[in-house]
Design an enzyme around this catalytic site. Sequence first.
Site, PDB file in Angstrom:
ATOM      1  N   CYS A 142     -11.866  29.921 -20.039  1.00  0.00           N
ATOM      2  CA  CYS A 142     -13.153  30.499 -20.444  1.00  0.00           C
ATOM      3  C   CYS A 142     -12.947  31.637 -21.442  1.00  0.00           C
ATOM      4  CB  CYS A 142     -13.898  30.997 -19.202  1.00  0.00           C
ATOM      5  SG  CYS A 142     -15.427  31.839 -19.595  1.00  0.00           S
ATOM      6  N   CYS A 145     -15.189  34.729 -20.917  1.00  0.00           N
ATOM      7  CA  CYS A 145     -14.789  35.595 -19.803  1.00  0.00           C
ATOM      8  C   CYS A 145     -13.522  36.394 -20.148  1.00  0.00           C
ATOM      9  CB  CYS A 145     -14.493  34.776 -18.539  1.00  0.00           C
ATOM     10  SG  CYS A 145     -15.527  33.337 -18.306  1.00  0.00           S
ATOM     11  N   ASP A 146     -12.538  35.750 -20.764  1.00  0.00           N
ATOM     12  CA  ASP A 146     -11.207  36.367 -20.903  1.00  0.00           C
ATOM     13  C   ASP A 146     -10.838  36.780 -22.326  1.00  0.00           C
ATOM     14  OD1 ASP A 146     -10.854  35.969 -18.185  1.00  0.00           O
ATOM     15  OD2 ASP A 146     -10.037  33.966 -18.477  1.00  0.00           O
TER      16      ASP A 146
END
Length: 314
Positions: A142, A145-146
Amino acid sequence: MFNIDSLEFDPEKVYDLIILGGGPTAIGCGIYAARFAMKILIIGKVFGGLITTTHIVENYPGVTSISGQGLMEMFRQHMESLNIPFISDEIQSIEKKEDYFFLKTFFQNFKAKTICIATGSERKKLGIPGEQQFSGRGVSYCATCDGPFFKDKIVGVIGGSDSAAKEALFLTQHCKKVYIIYRGEEIRAEPINKKRVLENDKIEIIYNTNVIEIKGDHKINSIIFDNGKEFKVDGVFIEIGSIPNSEIAKKIGVRTNNHGEIMINRKSETNIPGIYAAGDVADAPYKQAITGVSEGVIAAYSAFEYLKNQTIQY
Ligand SMILES: Cc1cc2nc3c(=O)[nH]c(=O)nc-3n(C[C@H](O)[C@H](O)[C@H](O)COP(=O)(O)OP(=O)(O)OC[C@H]3O[C@@H](n4cnc5c(N)ncnc54)[C@H](O)[C@@H]3O)c2cc1C
């Protein structure tokens, strides 16, 4: 499996339709079913679903450009305006007895006349050495997200789909260099995203290449290509598709295809009367929020029609 004869049911917990899932498909189904005045409940592990992992959605009609999170926030507001109940929980199993479906979560049991399975899919893993070992230490599924953890770093995005292209574009906001590593000859992104990728100086595409190993010490240092070359990266984003969450459906005899997708007809019906399926877990060839929503809406219509023709009481 659980013994349904030993369960006591609070009539408050008997529903016309229970929708499994918390993504756009489930909410689309819920909005229509609520407006049909059906007694419904949505049960999903987390609210929002897969689309919340993307930083930008530009193809949802009526919304020119929005983050996946932002889009689902609008879905939430719509859901709440109709007082649709949502429980954050995971369905463990489903059983059918006579005209009812019995659903079990970790803590509760529910009874429904019809169900709609909108459980989406899980990200596919590469299944290569190092992938699991470095998951969360350089391997991610993701970018939204990261991505921010890879500021000024060099990363690889593995895959050639539209999602892979969008992940790579997002990562250029943080990373120094982004390599798209794809086994095919041409990436399969939407033309607009393909153009953006090709015009972005920070992105380079490595074609006709598979990654066969991820190496490092306490975090990733490099990846190994199938031509034997070792390639230095600080992170790897894997975007190679997904696997449908259809296991609980299979256990009660819902028919799936070779890919594990639930087979539905144009009324979102499965092979079992009263069970509907929609969205990424189903066998439609194109998987987008809008297609999932429309299949979910069709499932709501079909469940409503089905119940109108039933004589069961509770
Ligand atoms: C990087 C990326 C970018 C994308 N960009 C776009 C885009 O721009 N536009 C677009 O339209 N689509 C986009 N998509 C596709 C879109 O995200 C999916 O098509 C959509 O989310 C499918 O919705 P769904 O509700 O069917 O499934 P999901 O969104 O996967 O939701 C399923 C939900 O069910 C829950 N669940 C699973 N099992 C259970 C269980 N046993 N009990 C209870 N709950 C359960 C899951 O936790 C999940 O919340 C993108 C996807 C990715 C990966």
